[in-house]
Design an enzyme around this catalytic site. Structure first.
Site, PDB file in Angstrom:
ATOM      1  N   HIS A  43       0.989  -1.101   0.080  1.00  0.00           N
ATOM      2  CA  HIS A  43      -0.032   0.057  -0.025  1.00  0.00           C
ATOM      3  C   HIS A  43       0.839   1.349   0.006  1.00  0.00           C
ATOM      4  O   HIS A  43       1.188   1.931   1.064  1.00  0.00           O
ATOM      5  CB  HIS A  43      -0.798  -0.011   1.162  1.00  0.00           C
ATOM      6  N   GLU A  72      -2.525  -1.202  -3.021  1.00  0.00           N
ATOM      7  CA  GLU A  72      -3.576  -0.533  -2.704  1.00  0.00           C
ATOM      8  C   GLU A  72      -3.375   0.819  -2.615  1.00  0.00           C
ATOM      9  O   GLU A  72      -2.209   1.258  -2.494  1.00  0.00           O
ATOM     10  CB  GLU A  72      -3.846  -1.002  -1.280  1.00  0.00           C
ATOM     11  N   HIS A 202      -8.145  -6.016   7.046  1.00  0.00           N
ATOM     12  CA  HIS A 202      -7.743  -5.163   8.123  1.00  0.00           C
ATOM     13  C   HIS A 202      -7.931  -5.716   9.292  1.00  0.00           C
ATOM     14  O   HIS A 202      -8.879  -6.127   9.783  1.00  0.00           O
ATOM     15  CB  HIS A 202      -8.537  -3.895   7.977  1.00  0.00           C
TER      16      HIS A 202
END
Length: 249
Positions: A43, A72, A202
């Protein structure tokens, strides 16, 4: 079987805390692959607090043809310094999947998703989704549990949603995740009915992943980093990846 994509951001955080090249993010990726993971996630952010553009490029060269590569990021965050922007980075490295996340510099970590009922966001996302599809990337979008209106995402070319599982993980740690888990399951069902595959991520961990996986039929992928890397400090990276794979089996 649900694909396990290991998020390596925390490896980069540790490396960046001292500068230099250790721990080596490529070696970490290689270890995860040898242990059997099906994908690697990163990310990158404009502030380059963890994974940097050069990491994204180096991983792309290493991973191509071996496992899935998921990048991401916020598609609306402008280029800054050596960070070229999410879409431009995807054009360079052509990952398997790009996951669109509405994060900002002020967030320590991602804490909410895009809302398909916000037509203004859907309209802004549409040309970006097309650009990513045109270069061969599968496109996923981060969403909150409880979201609806997924047909709007499907209509602009989205292929998957990633359910934000932070609230579920928190409820699980507090001792009663039934309501949160049911909300995730209903969200997954709505997305699948709209023709979208379902990812999740997450704060998923070895403790809470089994219950979540059992509640979401057809779960395509989980992206796990923070807990996995933390657990690996005690048991080793290879063993920890294999533990997650066993849960998903």
């Amino acid at each position: 079987m649900t694909l396990l994509s290991v998020n390596l951001n925390k490896i980069a955080v540790l490396r960046n805390s001292r500068g230099g090249d250790e721990p080596d993010i490529l070696r970490a990726a290689q270890t995860c692959i040898e242990a059997g993971c099906g994908g690697i996630t990163v990310h990158p952010r404009p502030d380059q607090r963890h994974v940097k553009p050069q990491d994204v490029r180096a991983l792309a060269a290493m991973l191509r043809g071996r496992v899935e590569y998921n990048i991401e990021g916020n598609p609306f965050a402008p280029a800054r310094g050596t960070y070229p922007g999410l879409i431009e980075l995807a054009r360079e490295v052509r990952p398997t999947q790009v996951t669109l996340v509405p994060d900002s510099d002020s967030q320590i970590t991602s804490d909410h998703g895009f809302d398909p009922l916000q037509q203004a966001d859907v309209d802004k996302l549409q040309p970006l989704v097309k650009a990513l599809r045109d270069i061969g990337c599968r496109v996923s979008v981060f969403v909150d549990a409880g979201a609806s209106g997924f047909e709007r995402f499907a209509a602009i070319g989205m292929q998957r949603v990633e359910i934000y599982t932070g609230p579920y993980a928190h409820a699980f740690a507090e001792g009663d995740a039934r309501e949160s888990l049911a909300l995730c399951a209903e969200t997954a069902r709505r997305a699948q009915q709209s023709g979208l595959a379902v990812n999740a991520g997450h704060d998923l961990s070895q403790a809470n992943l089994g219950a979540f996986h059992a509640a979401i039929p057809g779960l395509a992928e989980v992206s796990i980093g923070h807990a996995l890397i933390g657990e690996a400090l005690y048991e080793g990276l290879s063993t920890t990846v294999r533990n997650y794979l066993q849960i998903l089996r």
